[in-house]
Scaffold this motif. Structure first.
Motif, PDB file in Angstrom:
ATOM      1  N   SER A 193       0.641  -1.300   0.091  1.00  0.00           N
ATOM      2  CA  SER A 193      -0.095   0.095   0.097  1.00  0.00           C
ATOM      3  C   SER A 193       0.705   1.323   0.115  1.00  0.00           C
ATOM      4  N   THR A 194       0.270   2.444   0.261  1.00  0.00           N
ATOM      5  CA  THR A 194       1.000   3.560   0.204  1.00  0.00           C
ATOM      6  C   THR A 194       2.135   4.000   1.081  1.00  0.00           C
ATOM      7  N   GLN A 195       1.654   3.454   2.320  1.00  0.00           N
ATOM      8  CA  GLN A 195       2.849   3.810   3.718  1.00  0.00           C
ATOM      9  C   GLN A 195       3.172   2.569   3.907  1.00  0.00           C
ATOM     10  N   GLY A 239      -1.650  -4.318  -4.890  1.00  0.00           N
ATOM     11  CA  GLY A 239      -1.059  -2.943  -4.578  1.00  0.00           C
ATOM     12  C   GLY A 239      -1.993  -1.815  -4.653  1.00  0.00           C
ATOM     13  N   GLN A 240      -1.570  -0.715  -4.098  1.00  0.00           N
ATOM     14  CA  GLN A 240      -2.363   0.387  -4.162  1.00  0.00           C
ATOM     15  C   GLN A 240      -2.624   0.527  -5.575  1.00  0.00           C
ATOM     16  N   GLN A 241      -3.980   1.065  -5.927  1.00  0.00           N
ATOM     17  CA  GLN A 241      -4.283   1.050  -7.326  1.00  0.00           C
ATOM     18  C   GLN A 241      -3.723   2.311  -8.082  1.00  0.00           C
ATOM     19  N   HIS A 242      -3.589   1.852  -9.604  1.00  0.00           N
ATOM     20  CA  HIS A 242      -3.240   3.101 -10.484  1.00  0.00           C
ATOM     21  C   HIS A 242      -1.800   3.295 -10.627  1.00  0.00           C
ATOM     22  N   GLY A 243      -0.797   3.134  -9.734  1.00  0.00           N
ATOM     23  CA  GLY A 243       0.349   3.560  -9.932  1.00  0.00           C
ATOM     24  C   GLY A 243       1.203   2.865 -10.886  1.00  0.00           C
ATOM     25  N   ILE A 251       2.011   7.454  -8.397  1.00  0.00           N
ATOM     26  CA  ILE A 251       0.732   6.959  -7.732  1.00  0.00           C
ATOM     27  C   ILE A 251      -0.538   7.463  -7.647  1.00  0.00           C
ATOM     28  N   TRP A 252      -1.516   6.924  -7.070  1.00  0.00           N
ATOM     29  CA  TRP A 252      -2.893   7.531  -7.253  1.00  0.00           C
ATOM     30  C   TRP A 252      -3.090   8.872  -6.649  1.00  0.00           C
ATOM     31  N   MET A 253      -1.753   9.170  -5.730  1.00  0.00           N
ATOM     32  CA  MET A 253      -2.185  10.732  -5.136  1.00  0.00           C
ATOM     33  C   MET A 253      -2.041  11.912  -6.088  1.00  0.00           C
ATOM     34  N   GLU A 276      -7.511  11.721 -12.856  1.00  0.00           N
ATOM     35  CA  GLU A 276      -6.070  12.076 -12.805  1.00  0.00           C
ATOM     36  C   GLU A 276      -5.221  11.046 -12.419  1.00  0.00           C
ATOM     37  N   ARG A 277      -5.586  10.302 -11.386  1.00  0.00           N
ATOM     38  CA  ARG A 277      -4.861   9.268 -10.730  1.00  0.00           C
ATOM     39  C   ARG A 277      -4.706   7.987 -11.519  1.00  0.00           C
ATOM     40  N   PHE A 278      -5.631   7.717 -12.333  1.00  0.00           N
ATOM     41  CA  PHE A 278      -5.873   6.360 -13.217  1.00  0.00           C
ATOM     42  C   PHE A 278      -4.537   6.321 -13.949  1.00  0.00           C
ATOM     43  N   GLY A 280      -5.832  -5.010  -7.251  1.00  0.00           N
ATOM     44  CA  GLY A 280      -5.600  -3.735  -6.764  1.00  0.00           C
ATOM     45  C   GLY A 280      -6.166  -3.895  -5.301  1.00  0.00           C
ATOM     46  N   ASP A 281      -5.625  -2.995  -4.432  1.00  0.00           N
ATOM     47  CA  ASP A 281      -5.993  -3.064  -3.144  1.00  0.00           C
ATOM     48  C   ASP A 281      -7.794  -3.049  -2.730  1.00  0.00           C
ATOM     49  N   ASN A 282      -8.410  -2.160  -3.631  1.00  0.00           N
ATOM     50  CA  ASN A 282      -9.659  -2.168  -3.228  1.00  0.00           C
ATOM     51  C   ASN A 282     -10.468  -3.346  -3.787  1.00  0.00           C
ATOM     52  N   PRO A 283     -10.214  -3.857  -5.033  1.00  0.00           N
ATOM     53  CA  PRO A 283     -10.766  -5.097  -5.421  1.00  0.00           C
ATOM     54  C   PRO A 283     -10.222  -6.142  -4.569  1.00  0.00           C
ATOM     55  N   LEU A 296     -15.764   2.007 -10.725  1.00  0.00           N
ATOM     56  CA  LEU A 296     -16.379   0.710 -11.046  1.00  0.00           C
ATOM     57  C   LEU A 296     -15.094  -0.149 -11.326  1.00  0.00           C
ATOM     58  N   PHE A 297     -14.909  -1.328 -10.597  1.00  0.00           N
ATOM     59  CA  PHE A 297     -13.981  -2.206 -10.914  1.00  0.00           C
ATOM     60  C   PHE A 297     -14.397  -3.639 -11.259  1.00  0.00           C
ATOM     61  N   ALA A 298     -13.403  -4.296 -11.635  1.00  0.00           N
ATOM     62  CA  ALA A 298     -13.889  -5.811 -11.929  1.00  0.00           C
ATOM     63  C   ALA A 298     -13.538  -6.590 -10.476  1.00  0.00           C
TER      64      ALA A 298
END
Ligand code: XUL
Length: 524
Positions: free
Chosen positions: A10-12, A91-95, A131-133, A164-166, A274-277, A318-320
Motif C-alpha cells: 500500500s501507500t505507506q 497493490g495500491q491502485q493506479h500506480g 501513484i494514485w495521489m 487524474e490518478r488512473f 488492486g487493493d480495493n478489489p 467501477l472495478f472488476a
C-alpha cells in the motif's frame, strides 16, 4: 497445514498476512512501514515523494527492499515460509512502474546471494513511479476522453471516466513529457503486477481488478481496449502483457525466495490485484447486493454487483472483482467522521453524550435536516464547503447530532442507487461502527440488516483468500467463493442489527424530501 500468504503493497507500508484454511484462522500479520525504514534512502514521507505541480511518486526499488524485509519479519513472527502453498496479494491502485529491456532477464536471473534491490537497480526506464495521489494529468484525461469519442464513450467502455490518478493518463503524460525515456520503456507494470513479478521472477500480467483502474481496459471483456490504448500512448500494447484472470497460477515462486527465505519450491504465485478489489474479497463480498461501509475520516462504500453498471454522474468508480464474475462499486463520501466530529466538537460533546443525543431524538428528527458539507464533498459533488440546515438551529445540540447521521445514511442510500442492486446486507467497519445507535439509523434507512465488522488489512486478507481459492482449483477440486471467504469474514450473528419497520416507513418518506433539498443545493 494449509497456509496461504497475502501481501498488500500500500501507500505507506507493505503488509503480509497468513491464513490457515484448515483452522479457518489468520495465523500471522506483520507490516513494514516505509517511512520507518526508508525515508532517508528513498526520500519518502508517508511513503511518497512530492515532486511539485501535483506530481506524487513513490520508489519501486523501495518496494523490492520492503518485500525482502517483510519475509524476514514473517519469519520473526514465527511463520515457517516453507509451509506457504501459494501467495497472492494487492497493490495500491493506479500506480505505474516503467521497466527497460533488461528487466525480464534480471528477474529471471535473480541470485539468492545478493540483495534484490541491488540486482534490480538498472531495470527502470523511470526511477520513480507516479501513484494514485498524483493530480498532474488533467490535460491528459481530457485528451484520452476525446480520443475514444468523448467522456461518455470512455465511461461505457472502461467503466470510469478519466481520473487524474488512473494509470492511462499517467502513462500518456510520461510519453508526452519524457519521450526518450518512453522509448527506453519495454514494459509498463502496475504496483500490483510489479510486486508479483518480483516473486515469480518474470513479468506477471495485470489482473482485471487492477486493470479496471487504468482507463485502458474494456470492463466487459476484461481485456485491453485497443481504442483506449491508442488514445493513450503509441505502441502501448507492446508494453503490456494481456490482462490475466486473477485466479490463474502464474508459476512457482522464483528460486531466489526459496534459497534466501526458505519458501517451498512448489509455492505458487498468483497475479496480484488492486487493493480495493482485493479488499472486496477480504470483506467477504462475493454475492451481489452485499455491501460494506467503512466509517472512517471519509465514509467509503464497497458493493458487489453482478453487472457492469456505471455512474453517469461520476459518483462512483467501477472495478472488476478478482472473483472473476462480479464487479465492484466504490463510492467515497468525503464528510464521514470529519462531519460527525465537527458536530461533536462544535457542541463540546464526547461520544457518550453524542450517543445519548441520538437515543433521545426520534427517527425523522421532527423534520430537522442537515446537508453536512463541512468540507467540499465528493458524493454528491459539492465543490465548496458549506453546511446547510433546514428547520434546524445551529445550537440545537440533539437536533444536529441526529441530523448529521440521518443525512449520511440517506445520502449513502440515494447515491448508491445507480448500482441498481437491492442492498441485502451492510457490513460496517471503522471507528463509528462501534456505535449501535448510528448503525440502527443505517439499518432503518437501507431497510436491511447491518453488522459491525472488525477488520484490519482486508486487502492482504483478500490476497491470502485468493491464493487459497486458486490453489484448491489448481489441485483439481471444486470450490465456491462463498465457502472460501465465510470462515474469515462472517461477522458474529449476535451483533446484527435488524431494521425496524416503523422507522423504515419514516425514512422512506424522508428520502424524497432529503433528495429534493440536496438537489436544490447542488449544481448538476
Ligand atoms: C482508489 C484509490 C485508492 C488507492 C490507494 O481508486 O485511488 O484507494 O487504491 O489505496
Amino acid at each position: 497445514m494449509s497456509n496461504f500468504l497475502g501481501i498488500d503493497s500500500s501507500t505507506q507500508s507493505m503488509t503480509g498476512l497468513v491464513v490457515d484454511t484448515d483452522r479457518g484462522e489468520i495465523v500471522a500479520e506483520t507490516s513494514v512501514n516505509f517511512d520507518e525504514h526508508y525515508s532517508g534512502l528513498y526520500n519518502v514521507t508517508n511513503g511518497v515523494i512530492e515532486l511539485g505541480d501535483g506530481q506524487v511518486h513513490s520508489a519501486p526499488l523501495m518496494w523490492a527492499e520492503a518485500l525482502e524485509r517483510l519475509c524476514r519479519q514473517l519469519r520473526d513472527v514465527g511463520v515457517d515460509l516453507s509451509s506457504i502453498r501459494a501467495v497472492a496479494g494487492s497493490g495500491q491502485q493506479h500506480g505505474t512502474v516503467y521497466l527497460n529491456g533488461s528487466a525480464e532477464a534480471a528477474l529471471k536471473g535473480l541470485d539468492a546471494g545478493r540483495d534484490l534491490a541491488v540486482q534490480l537497480d538498472g531495470v527502470f526506464s523511470r526511477a520513480t513511479a507516479p501513484i494514485w495521489m498524483d493530480t498532474s494529468t488533467g490535460e491528459q484525461c481530457r485528451q484520452i476522453e476525446a480520443g475514444v469519442g468523448g467522456r461518455e464513450a470512455l465511461l461505457q467502455l472502461t467503466g470510469n471516466t478519466a481520473f487524474e490518478r488512473f494509470s492511462g493518463p499517467q502513462i500518456r503524460r510520461f510519453w508526452q513529457t519524457e519521450p526518450q525515456a518512453w522509448e527506453r520503456t519495454a514494459s509498463v507494470c502496475l504496483v500490483s503486477s510489479f510486486v508479483s513479478s518480483l516473486l515469480a521472477g518474470r513479468l506477471v500480467p495485470v489482473d482485471a481488478g487492477d486493470g479496471s483502474g487504468t482507463n485502458l481496459m474494456d470492463i466487459r471483456t476484461r481485456s485491453w481496449s485497443q481504442a483506449a490504448l491508442d488514445a493513450t500512448a503509441p505502441d502501448l500494447a507492446d508494453r503490456l502483457l494481456p490482462v490475466i484472470d486473477a485466479d490463474s497460477v502464474v508459476g512457482p515462486i522464483h528460486a531466489f525466495w526459496v534459497d534466501r527465505y526458505g519458501f517451498a519450491p512448489d509455492c505458487q504465485v498468483l497475479p496480484f490485484s488492486g487493493d480495493n478489489p482485493s479488499s472486496l474479497l477480504g470483506l467477504g463480498l462475493v454475492q451481489t447486493g452485499q455491501v460494506a461501509l467503512s466509517l472512517g475520516t471519509s465514509d467509503t462504500l464497497f458493493a458487489c454487483m453482478d453487472e457492469a453498471r456505471v455512474s453517469t454522474t461520476g459518483e462512483g468508480a467501477l472495478f472488476a472483482s478478482p472473483d472473476g464474475s462480479h464487479f465492484m462499486a466504490l463510492i467515497c463520501f468525503l464528510n464521514g467522521s470529519l462531519a460527525r466530529e465537527a458536530v461533536r466538537d462544535h457542541h463540546g460533546l464526547d461520544w457518550d453524550a453524542f450517543t445519548r443525543a441520538l437515543a433521545e431524538t426520534p427517527p425523522g428528527n421532527h423534520g430537522r435536516i442537515m446537508l453536512p458539507w463541512f468540507a467540499a464533498e465528493i458524493v454528491p459533488h459539492v465543490p465548496d464547503p458549506g453546511v446547510i440546515r433546514c428547520n434546524l438551529e445551529v445550537d440545537d445540540v440533539a437536533g444536529n447530532v441526529r441530523a448529521v447521521i440521518e443525512a449520511q445514511a440517506l445520502s449513502s442510500k440515494i447515491h448508491s442507487e445507480w448500482m441498481g442492486v437491492a442492498i441485502r446486507s451492510l457490513s460496517v467497519t471503522g471507528g463509528a461502527s462501534a456505535n449501535r445507535n448510528i448503525l440502527q439509523i443505517f439499518a432503518d434507512v437501507h431497510g436491511c440488516p447491518v453488522q459491525p465488522f472488525e477488520t484490519t488489512n482486508a486487502a492482504a486478507l483478500g490476497g491470502a483468500l485468493r491464493a487459497a481459492h486458486a490453489h484448491t482449483r489448481a489441485s483439481g477440486r471444486q470450490t465456491d467463493w462463498r465457502d472460501t471467504v465465510a470462515p474469515f469474514t462472517t461477522p458474529p450473528a449476535e451483533l446484527r442489527i435488524e431494521p425496524d419497520p416503523a422507522n423504515r416507513a419514516v425514512y422512506d418518506s424522508l428520502l424524497e424530501t432529503y433528495g429534493t433539498i440536496e438537489n436544490t443545493n447542488t449544481v448538476r
